[in-house]
Design a protein around this motif. Sequence first.
Motif, PDB file in Angstrom:
ATOM      1  N   MET A  90      51.801  33.704  16.528  1.00 58.54           N
ATOM      2  CA  MET A  90      50.554  34.063  16.592  1.00 58.54           C
ATOM      3  C   MET A  90      49.893  33.444  17.601  1.00 58.54           C
ATOM      4  SD  MET A  90      49.533  34.162  12.810  1.00 58.54           S
ATOM      5  CE  MET A  90      47.922  33.634  12.979  1.00 58.54           C
ATOM      6  N   VAL A  91      50.479  31.918  17.745  1.00 56.42           N
ATOM      7  CA  VAL A  91      49.827  31.185  18.889  1.00 56.42           C
ATOM      8  C   VAL A  91      50.305  31.711  20.505  1.00 56.42           C
ATOM      9  CG1 VAL A  91      50.185  29.028  20.255  1.00 56.42           C
ATOM     10  CG2 VAL A  91      49.885  29.027  17.750  1.00 56.42           C
ATOM     11  N   ALA A  92      51.421  32.240  20.431  1.00 58.56           N
ATOM     12  CA  ALA A  92      51.616  33.103  21.648  1.00 58.56           C
ATOM     13  C   ALA A  92      51.030  34.233  21.928  1.00 58.56           C
ATOM     14  CB  ALA A  92      53.227  33.251  21.632  1.00 58.56           C
ATOM     15  N   ALA A  93      50.575  35.151  20.905  1.00 59.10           N
ATOM     16  CA  ALA A  93      49.814  36.176  21.047  1.00 59.10           C
ATOM     17  C   ALA A  93      48.456  35.915  21.682  1.00 59.10           C
ATOM     18  CB  ALA A  93      49.714  37.016  19.909  1.00 59.10           C
ATOM     19  N   MET A  94      47.857  34.694  20.917  1.00 61.73           N
ATOM     20  CA  MET A  94      46.427  34.243  21.256  1.00 61.73           C
ATOM     21  C   MET A  94      46.460  33.753  22.868  1.00 61.73           C
ATOM     22  SD  MET A  94      44.533  35.026  18.993  1.00 61.73           S
ATOM     23  CE  MET A  94      43.034  34.077  19.210  1.00 61.73           C
ATOM     24  N   THR A  95      47.555  33.105  23.040  1.00 58.73           N
ATOM     25  CA  THR A  95      47.687  32.488  24.448  1.00 58.73           C
ATOM     26  C   THR A  95      47.766  33.734  25.614  1.00 58.73           C
ATOM     27  OG1 THR A  95      48.843  30.537  23.725  1.00 58.73           O
ATOM     28  CG2 THR A  95      48.928  31.003  25.951  1.00 58.73           C
ATOM     29  N   SER A  96      48.285  34.713  25.203  1.00 61.01           N
ATOM     30  CA  SER A  96      48.650  35.944  26.037  1.00 61.01           C
ATOM     31  C   SER A  96      47.183  36.692  26.218  1.00 61.01           C
ATOM     32  CB  SER A  96      49.639  36.787  25.796  1.00 61.01           C
ATOM     33  OG  SER A  96      49.221  37.391  24.438  1.00 61.01           O
ATOM     34  N   LEU A  97      46.621  36.551  24.990  1.00 61.03           N
ATOM     35  CA  LEU A  97      45.392  37.213  25.029  1.00 61.03           C
ATOM     36  C   LEU A  97      44.311  36.392  25.949  1.00 61.03           C
ATOM     37  CD1 LEU A  97      43.311  39.423  23.933  1.00 61.03           C
ATOM     38  CD2 LEU A  97      42.772  37.962  22.218  1.00 61.03           C
ATOM     39  N   VAL A  98      44.125  35.139  25.762  1.00 61.22           N
ATOM     40  CA  VAL A  98      43.185  34.389  26.730  1.00 61.22           C
ATOM     41  C   VAL A  98      43.685  34.237  28.088  1.00 61.22           C
ATOM     42  CG1 VAL A  98      42.862  31.864  26.889  1.00 61.22           C
ATOM     43  CG2 VAL A  98      42.482  32.778  24.935  1.00 61.22           C
ATOM     44  N   LEU A  99      44.960  34.225  28.430  1.00 58.47           N
ATOM     45  CA  LEU A  99      45.445  34.328  29.897  1.00 58.47           C
ATOM     46  C   LEU A  99      45.067  35.707  30.413  1.00 58.47           C
ATOM     47  CD1 LEU A  99      48.721  32.542  29.823  1.00 58.47           C
ATOM     48  CD2 LEU A  99      46.676  31.695  30.828  1.00 58.47           C
ATOM     49  N   GLY A 100      45.202  36.799  29.611  1.00 54.98           N
ATOM     50  CA  GLY A 100      44.806  38.036  30.096  1.00 54.98           C
ATOM     51  C   GLY A 100      43.174  38.018  30.453  1.00 54.98           C
ATOM     52  N   LEU A 101      42.439  37.658  29.623  1.00 55.50           N
ATOM     53  CA  LEU A 101      41.022  37.680  29.692  1.00 55.50           C
ATOM     54  C   LEU A 101      40.656  36.732  31.183  1.00 55.50           C
ATOM     55  CD1 LEU A 101      39.629  37.326  26.194  1.00 55.50           C
ATOM     56  CD2 LEU A 101      39.545  39.312  27.580  1.00 55.50           C
ATOM     57  N   LEU A 102      41.294  35.640  31.077  1.00 56.37           N
ATOM     58  CA  LEU A 102      40.777  34.772  32.251  1.00 56.37           C
ATOM     59  C   LEU A 102      41.482  35.303  33.541  1.00 56.37           C
ATOM     60  CD1 LEU A 102      40.298  31.895  33.360  1.00 56.37           C
ATOM     61  CD2 LEU A 102      42.642  31.301  33.116  1.00 56.37           C
ATOM     62  N   THR A 103      42.565  36.021  33.464  1.00 55.17           N
ATOM     63  CA  THR A 103      42.924  36.819  34.830  1.00 55.17           C
ATOM     64  C   THR A 103      42.072  37.939  34.922  1.00 55.17           C
ATOM     65  OG1 THR A 103      45.206  36.530  34.423  1.00 55.17           O
ATOM     66  CG2 THR A 103      44.690  38.126  35.990  1.00 55.17           C
ATOM     67  N   ALA A 104      41.304  38.755  34.265  1.00 53.98           N
ATOM     68  CA  ALA A 104      40.457  39.748  34.289  1.00 53.98           C
ATOM     69  C   ALA A 104      39.103  39.199  34.844  1.00 53.98           C
ATOM     70  CB  ALA A 104      40.146  40.336  33.030  1.00 53.98           C
ATOM     71  N   GLU A 105      38.762  37.860  34.495  1.00 51.58           N
ATOM     72  CA  GLU A 105      37.524  37.224  35.026  1.00 51.58           C
ATOM     73  C   GLU A 105      37.730  36.883  36.512  1.00 51.58           C
ATOM     74  OE1 GLU A 105      33.863  35.881  35.432  1.00 51.58           O
ATOM     75  OE2 GLU A 105      34.631  37.070  33.785  1.00 51.58           O
ATOM     76  N   VAL A 106      38.730  36.088  36.814  1.00 58.51           N
ATOM     77  CA  VAL A 106      38.853  35.810  38.058  1.00 58.51           C
ATOM     78  C   VAL A 106      39.364  36.908  39.005  1.00 58.51           C
ATOM     79  CG1 VAL A 106      40.930  34.894  39.600  1.00 58.51           C
ATOM     80  CG2 VAL A 106      40.444  33.610  37.518  1.00 58.51           C
ATOM     81  N   LYS A 107      39.763  38.198  38.623  1.00 61.85           N
ATOM     82  CA  LYS A 107      39.595  39.402  39.557  1.00 61.85           C
ATOM     83  C   LYS A 107      38.254  39.806  39.756  1.00 61.85           C
ATOM     84  CE  LYS A 107      41.769  43.844  40.150  1.00 61.85           C
ATOM     85  NZ  LYS A 107      40.696  44.239  40.941  1.00 61.85           N
ATOM     86  N   SER A 108      37.723  39.765  38.591  1.00 61.23           N
ATOM     87  CA  SER A 108      36.207  40.314  38.796  1.00 61.23           C
ATOM     88  C   SER A 108      35.310  39.403  39.781  1.00 61.23           C
ATOM     89  CB  SER A 108      35.530  40.310  37.271  1.00 61.23           C
ATOM     90  OG  SER A 108      34.062  40.815  37.517  1.00 61.23           O
ATOM     91  N   ALA A 109      35.438  38.137  39.575  1.00 59.48           N
ATOM     92  CA  ALA A 109      35.039  37.268  40.591  1.00 59.48           C
ATOM     93  C   ALA A 109      35.433  37.466  41.887  1.00 59.48           C
ATOM     94  CB  ALA A 109      35.145  36.024  40.323  1.00 59.48           C
ATOM     95  N   TYR A 110      36.588  37.699  42.209  1.00 61.96           N
ATOM     96  CA  TYR A 110      37.177  37.948  43.632  1.00 61.96           C
ATOM     97  C   TYR A 110      36.607  39.487  44.191  1.00 61.96           C
ATOM     98  CZ  TYR A 110      40.437  39.376  47.142  1.00 61.96           C
ATOM     99  OH  TYR A 110      41.044  39.792  48.216  1.00 61.96           O
ATOM    100  N   ASP A 111      36.670  40.388  43.363  1.00 65.99           N
ATOM    101  CA  ASP A 111      36.180  41.769  43.770  1.00 65.99           C
ATOM    102  C   ASP A 111      34.782  41.464  44.037  1.00 65.99           C
ATOM    103  OD1 ASP A 111      38.657  42.949  43.302  1.00 65.99           O
ATOM    104  OD2 ASP A 111      38.183  43.915  41.239  1.00 65.99           O
TER     105      ASP A 111
END
Length: 156
Positions: free
Chosen positions: A55-76
């Motif tokens: 469960m911790v690994a799944a939550m970590t991957s979700l948070v990292l995915g959201l963080l990556t999406a936010e960084v890409k949005s700012a870059y774009d």
Amino acid sequence: MGGFLLDNLSSLTTAIGIFAVIVICIFAGVWLGRRLPTDHLSKESQDTITISIGMVAAMTSLVLGLLTAEVKSAYDAADSEIKQQAARLQEMNMGTREIDTPAAATIRQNLARLASLAVAETFEGAGPQGRSAEIYMSTYQTIMNLPAPTILEQQR
């Protein structure tokens, strides 16, 4: 070599700190593992811990995915803004090429200086210096003071 170390000191300090915490946690886990009662080492306890880690690994991957999406949005967004500014500068430059006055030459020189300042502020780490705002306002005033073309000049 000394400059590199000083420039990256915060990254190096963070990495050493994280490494130290991991090593301390490993030793604490080994120490606690020897002191646990035998009923805590049963198959059911191991299954519970396995599920919890999953469960911790799944939550970590979700948070990292959201963080990556936010960084890409700012870059774009930054990429789009840079392209729009470049297009505006190019449009102004092309528009002033049709005017044959000393003021138009000054405008084109200011546009070239604005472009080089924008590159320095954006990519070379110079940061906003306020000089670009001065040049922009000077260029704007020069454009606004250009005489309007007559009807005969427009028909050419």
